[in-house]
Design a protein around this motif. Structure first.
Motif, PDB file in Angstrom:
ATOM      1  N   PHE A  22      38.531  51.312  -2.994  1.00  0.00           N
ATOM      2  CA  PHE A  22      40.062  51.607  -3.431  1.00  0.00           C
ATOM      3  C   PHE A  22      41.170  50.936  -2.304  1.00  0.00           C
ATOM      4  CE2 PHE A  22      37.529  55.284  -4.983  1.00  0.00           C
ATOM      5  CZ  PHE A  22      38.128  55.282  -6.177  1.00  0.00           C
ATOM      6  N   ASP A  23      42.134  50.341  -2.692  1.00  0.00           N
ATOM      7  CA  ASP A  23      43.261  50.043  -2.050  1.00  0.00           C
ATOM      8  C   ASP A  23      43.627  51.238  -1.143  1.00  0.00           C
ATOM      9  OD1 ASP A  23      43.103  47.541  -3.215  1.00  0.00           O
ATOM     10  OD2 ASP A  23      44.106  48.376  -5.024  1.00  0.00           O
ATOM     11  N   VAL A  24      43.962  52.219  -1.554  1.00  0.00           N
ATOM     12  CA  VAL A  24      44.263  53.558  -0.936  1.00  0.00           C
ATOM     13  C   VAL A  24      43.882  54.706  -1.811  1.00  0.00           C
ATOM     14  CG1 VAL A  24      46.692  53.406  -1.688  1.00  0.00           C
ATOM     15  CG2 VAL A  24      46.103  54.546   0.529  1.00  0.00           C
ATOM     16  N   SER A  25      43.436  55.800  -1.283  1.00  0.00           N
ATOM     17  CA  SER A  25      43.101  56.823  -1.817  1.00  0.00           C
ATOM     18  C   SER A  25      42.845  58.095  -0.871  1.00  0.00           C
ATOM     19  CB  SER A  25      41.778  56.761  -2.843  1.00  0.00           C
ATOM     20  OG  SER A  25      41.445  57.928  -3.649  1.00  0.00           O
ATOM     21  N   CYS A  26      42.314  59.102  -1.623  1.00  0.00           N
ATOM     22  CA  CYS A  26      42.199  60.296  -0.607  1.00  0.00           C
ATOM     23  C   CYS A  26      40.733  60.291  -0.294  1.00  0.00           C
ATOM     24  CB  CYS A  26      42.651  61.647  -1.436  1.00  0.00           C
ATOM     25  SG  CYS A  26      44.472  61.849  -1.393  1.00  0.00           S
ATOM     26  N   ASP A  27      40.367  60.650   0.975  1.00  0.00           N
ATOM     27  CA  ASP A  27      38.897  60.926   1.266  1.00  0.00           C
ATOM     28  C   ASP A  27      38.346  62.039   0.955  1.00  0.00           C
ATOM     29  OD1 ASP A  27      36.470  60.001   2.446  1.00  0.00           O
ATOM     30  OD2 ASP A  27      37.069  60.752   4.440  1.00  0.00           O
ATOM     31  N   ASP A  28      39.175  63.202   0.759  1.00  0.00           N
ATOM     32  CA  ASP A  28      38.634  64.718   0.602  1.00  0.00           C
ATOM     33  C   ASP A  28      39.151  65.223  -0.826  1.00  0.00           C
ATOM     34  OD1 ASP A  28      41.118  64.475   1.294  1.00  0.00           O
ATOM     35  OD2 ASP A  28      41.176  66.116   2.811  1.00  0.00           O
ATOM     36  N   MET A  29      38.922  64.377  -1.627  1.00  0.00           N
ATOM     37  CA  MET A  29      39.314  64.897  -3.021  1.00  0.00           C
ATOM     38  C   MET A  29      38.183  66.021  -3.399  1.00  0.00           C
ATOM     39  SD  MET A  29      41.621  63.191  -4.483  1.00  0.00           S
ATOM     40  CE  MET A  29      42.830  61.936  -4.222  1.00  0.00           C
ATOM     41  N   ILE A  30      39.073  66.886  -4.178  1.00  0.00           N
ATOM     42  CA  ILE A  30      38.278  67.858  -4.858  1.00  0.00           C
ATOM     43  C   ILE A  30      37.478  67.401  -6.130  1.00  0.00           C
ATOM     44  CG2 ILE A  30      38.374  69.891  -6.539  1.00  0.00           C
ATOM     45  CD1 ILE A  30      40.713  70.872  -4.862  1.00  0.00           C
ATOM     46  N   MET A  31      36.188  67.369  -6.101  1.00  0.00           N
ATOM     47  CA  MET A  31      35.477  66.714  -7.291  1.00  0.00           C
ATOM     48  C   MET A  31      34.893  67.794  -7.986  1.00  0.00           C
ATOM     49  SD  MET A  31      36.109  63.604  -7.189  1.00  0.00           S
ATOM     50  CE  MET A  31      34.875  62.586  -8.492  1.00  0.00           C
ATOM     51  N   PHE A  32      34.135  67.480  -9.315  1.00  0.00           N
ATOM     52  CA  PHE A  32      33.490  68.479  -9.953  1.00  0.00           C
ATOM     53  C   PHE A  32      32.347  69.061  -9.269  1.00  0.00           C
ATOM     54  CE2 PHE A  32      32.770  64.023 -11.188  1.00  0.00           C
ATOM     55  CZ  PHE A  32      31.498  63.973 -10.722  1.00  0.00           C
ATOM     56  N   GLU A  33      31.841  68.409  -8.131  1.00  0.00           N
ATOM     57  CA  GLU A  33      30.906  69.018  -7.519  1.00  0.00           C
ATOM     58  C   GLU A  33      31.178  70.227  -6.494  1.00  0.00           C
ATOM     59  OE1 GLU A  33      31.730  66.142  -7.019  1.00  0.00           O
ATOM     60  OE2 GLU A  33      30.047  64.539  -7.026  1.00  0.00           O
ATOM     61  N   TYR A  90      45.696  40.271  -8.847  1.00  0.00           N
ATOM     62  CA  TYR A  90      46.207  41.670  -9.599  1.00  0.00           C
ATOM     63  C   TYR A  90      46.128  42.802  -8.243  1.00  0.00           C
ATOM     64  CZ  TYR A  90      45.718  45.882 -12.285  1.00  0.00           C
ATOM     65  OH  TYR A  90      46.234  47.176 -12.676  1.00  0.00           O
ATOM     66  N   TRP A  91      47.381  43.404  -8.445  1.00  0.00           N
ATOM     67  CA  TRP A  91      47.331  44.694  -7.650  1.00  0.00           C
ATOM     68  C   TRP A  91      47.599  45.707  -8.484  1.00  0.00           C
ATOM     69  CZ3 TRP A  91      46.626  46.154  -2.814  1.00  0.00           C
ATOM     70  CH2 TRP A  91      47.187  47.477  -2.162  1.00  0.00           C
ATOM     71  N   ARG A  92      46.875  46.707  -8.245  1.00  0.00           N
ATOM     72  CA  ARG A  92      46.770  48.150  -9.144  1.00  0.00           C
ATOM     73  C   ARG A  92      48.008  48.783  -8.659  1.00  0.00           C
ATOM     74  NH1 ARG A  92      40.965  50.822  -8.774  1.00  0.00           N
ATOM     75  NH2 ARG A  92      41.463  50.315  -6.238  1.00  0.00           N
ATOM     76  N   LYS A  93      48.821  49.121  -9.615  1.00  0.00           N
ATOM     77  CA  LYS A  93      49.864  49.922  -9.420  1.00  0.00           C
ATOM     78  C   LYS A  93      49.678  51.388  -9.213  1.00  0.00           C
ATOM     79  CE  LYS A  93      52.710  47.959 -12.797  1.00  0.00           C
ATOM     80  NZ  LYS A  93      51.784  46.768 -13.529  1.00  0.00           N
ATOM     81  N   ALA A  94      48.305  51.715  -9.102  1.00  0.00           N
ATOM     82  CA  ALA A  94      48.150  53.140  -8.938  1.00  0.00           C
ATOM     83  C   ALA A  94      48.000  53.351  -7.394  1.00  0.00           C
ATOM     84  CB  ALA A  94      46.506  53.413  -9.495  1.00  0.00           C
ATOM     85  N   LEU A 145      46.858  40.309   1.020  1.00  0.00           N
ATOM     86  CA  LEU A 145      45.657  39.345   0.386  1.00  0.00           C
ATOM     87  C   LEU A 145      46.016  39.045  -1.203  1.00  0.00           C
ATOM     88  CD1 LEU A 145      43.133  37.825   1.417  1.00  0.00           C
ATOM     89  CD2 LEU A 145      42.042  39.782   0.462  1.00  0.00           C
ATOM     90  N   ALA A 146      46.438  40.209  -1.862  1.00  0.00           N
ATOM     91  CA  ALA A 146      46.529  40.314  -3.149  1.00  0.00           C
ATOM     92  C   ALA A 146      48.061  39.372  -3.701  1.00  0.00           C
ATOM     93  CB  ALA A 146      47.017  41.503  -3.748  1.00  0.00           C
ATOM     94  N   GLN A 190      49.842  66.731 -16.629  1.00  0.00           N
ATOM     95  CA  GLN A 190      50.920  66.925 -15.473  1.00  0.00           C
ATOM     96  C   GLN A 190      50.097  67.415 -14.233  1.00  0.00           C
ATOM     97  OE1 GLN A 190      53.807  65.487 -15.765  1.00  0.00           O
ATOM     98  NE2 GLN A 190      53.146  64.936 -17.850  1.00  0.00           N
ATOM     99  N   THR A 191      49.585  66.599 -13.489  1.00  0.00           N
ATOM    100  CA  THR A 191      48.726  66.980 -12.337  1.00  0.00           C
ATOM    101  C   THR A 191      49.034  66.413 -11.082  1.00  0.00           C
ATOM    102  OG1 THR A 191      46.290  67.146 -11.472  1.00  0.00           O
ATOM    103  CG2 THR A 191      46.846  65.179 -12.926  1.00  0.00           C
ATOM    104  N   PRO A 192      49.089  67.211 -10.196  1.00  0.00           N
ATOM    105  CA  PRO A 192      49.815  66.581  -8.701  1.00  0.00           C
ATOM    106  C   PRO A 192      49.284  65.253  -8.246  1.00  0.00           C
ATOM    107  CG  PRO A 192      48.885  69.189  -8.513  1.00  0.00           C
ATOM    108  CD  PRO A 192      48.490  68.338  -9.721  1.00  0.00           C
ATOM    109  N   ILE A 193      47.790  65.002  -8.398  1.00  0.00           N
ATOM    110  CA  ILE A 193      47.701  63.573  -8.305  1.00  0.00           C
ATOM    111  C   ILE A 193      47.069  63.039  -9.563  1.00  0.00           C
ATOM    112  CG2 ILE A 193      45.852  62.048  -6.839  1.00  0.00           C
ATOM    113  CD1 ILE A 193      46.151  63.837  -4.513  1.00  0.00           C
ATOM    114  N   ALA A 194      47.728  61.965 -10.037  1.00  0.00           N
ATOM    115  CA  ALA A 194      47.409  61.458 -11.255  1.00  0.00           C
ATOM    116  C   ALA A 194      47.115  60.008 -11.244  1.00  0.00           C
ATOM    117  CB  ALA A 194      48.560  61.691 -12.241  1.00  0.00           C
ATOM    118  N   SER A 195      46.950  59.266 -10.042  1.00  0.00           N
ATOM    119  CA  SER A 195      47.031  57.840  -9.978  1.00  0.00           C
ATOM    120  C   SER A 195      45.781  57.107 -10.524  1.00  0.00           C
ATOM    121  CB  SER A 195      47.205  57.446  -8.709  1.00  0.00           C
ATOM    122  OG  SER A 195      48.656  57.711  -8.352  1.00  0.00           O
ATOM    123  N   TYR A 196      44.892  57.858 -10.342  1.00  0.00           N
ATOM    124  CA  TYR A 196      43.547  57.298 -10.943  1.00  0.00           C
ATOM    125  C   TYR A 196      42.716  58.506 -11.740  1.00  0.00           C
ATOM    126  CZ  TYR A 196      43.661  54.263  -6.666  1.00  0.00           C
ATOM    127  OH  TYR A 196      43.991  53.354  -5.848  1.00  0.00           O
TER     128      TYR A 196
END
Length: 328
Positions: free
Chosen positions: A60-71, A239-243, A232-233, A20-26
């Motif tokens: 990505f169709d849509v995502s966040c540009d400033d994600m926290i990553m493992f880096e 195919y369109w990603r539900k995410a 376009l999809a 259960q995490t705030p952003i879980a779409s990908y």
């Protein structure tokens, strides 16, 4: 496994992980949040300082540009696999040893070999997997990722199957495979109001957080990219990603939480402005629901309604963020 056990590795170890995490779409956003919030939500204020800038690009169709990553050195300790480790047995032993030291393994697998994944026994497809534990008696890794149901889940997976699949990706490199170990630091980072202000201004100006790595649209302009890709999809019945629309909802939920956090901890924000961000969240949910309806009915009026709602949300959000910046 005897050599591994001689090194002091336990026979079974399952690191804490939160589905259960705030952003879980990908996958990658689920992995990061699942590790960050495995035990508590202490890092949520810092998390709210990020995930502001949208993007719609070649990847990505849509995502966040400033994600926290493992880096993110503020949050994680990171290790990479040695370039010399390419064979299945070496990979297996390295993963088990690192998990024994408290590190999670974020890896690329070929889904063709992974049961309960979308492309299992259908086609070769590189995808992400998180490994957060093992049981040597059962000969399984504890893994997390999107499964055949298109939901983020955890599941046990045969150790040899996973290691062989990782080895295949690292050796063939049909796409760029990744392999990172990381774990959360014990320090607790705080909300960064100046970073939020800067990101909100970039959002309105359509600027990426760093140099553009993919051809795409950023910030408020990401809505145009989203509409183009969705149209376009639908027109080509591809195919369109539900995410994609799930990510949009999660992004708006975080924005609402962010505004409420600022209101409680920094500057007083009028209720009517908070209500605007709540309305934006409701519009995003409406878009998500109608996209699911369209998938089954293919009704043209639903397609038009989705595009109209995206445009409506863009207009409301632009004015709301302009006002929010003035308040903080």
């Amino acid at each position: 496994m005897s050599d591994i056990l001689k090194k002091g590795v336990m026979e079974r170890l399952e690191l804490d992980f939160n589905v259960q995490t705030p952003i879980a779409s990908y996958n990658y956003t689920s992995f990061i949040g699942g590790v960050m919030f495995a035990n508590n939500m202490d890092l949520y204020p810092y998390y709210l300082s990020k995930h502001i800038l949208l993007l719609s690009n070649d990847l990505f169709d849509v995502s966040c540009d400033d994600m926290i990553m493992f880096e993110d050195a503020n949050v994680f300790e990171e290790k990479k696999i040695r370039n010399s480790i390419l064979e299945s047995k070496q990979i297996k032993e390295d993963i088990i040893e690192k998990i024994n030291d408290g590190y999670y393994a974020s890896v690329t697998v070929d889904e063709f070999y992974i049961p309960n994944r979308y492309c299992y026994n259908k086609k070769s497809y590189y995808h992400d997997m998180l490994i957060y534990g093992f049981d040597l008696n059962e000969n399984v890794f504890y893994t997390a990722g999107y499964d055949i149901s298109e939901h983020f889940n955890t599941m046990k997976c045969n150790i040899e199957v996973v290691a062989d699949s990782i080895s295949k990706c690292l050796n063939e490199r049909k796409a760029k495979p990744h392999f990172h170990y990381y774990k959360c630091k014990k320090n607790c980072k705080e909300f960064e109001i100046e970073s939020v202000k800067d990101s909100l201004n970039k959002y309105l100006n359509g600027e990426p957080i760093k140099k553009i790595a993919y051809n795409g649209k950023y910030g408020i302009n990401a809505y145009e990219g989203l509409k183009e890709k969705y149209s376009l999809a639908c027109e080509n019945d591809t195919y369109w990603r539900k995410a994609s629309f799930s990510m949009l909802c999660e992004h708006k939920k975080l924005m609402l939480d962010r505004v409420k956090y600022i209101n409680l901890n920094y500057n007083r924000i009028d209720n009517y402005l908070i209500d605007k961000f709540d309305n934006i969240l409701k519009i995003s949910k409406n878009i998500q629901i109608n996209s699911l309806k369209y998938e089954f009915t293919k009704r043209e009026n639903l397609f038009r309604k989705i595009n109209d709602k995206i445009e409506e949300m863009k207009g409301i959000e632009t004015k709301a963020i302009e006002e929010l910046i003035k308040n903080i």
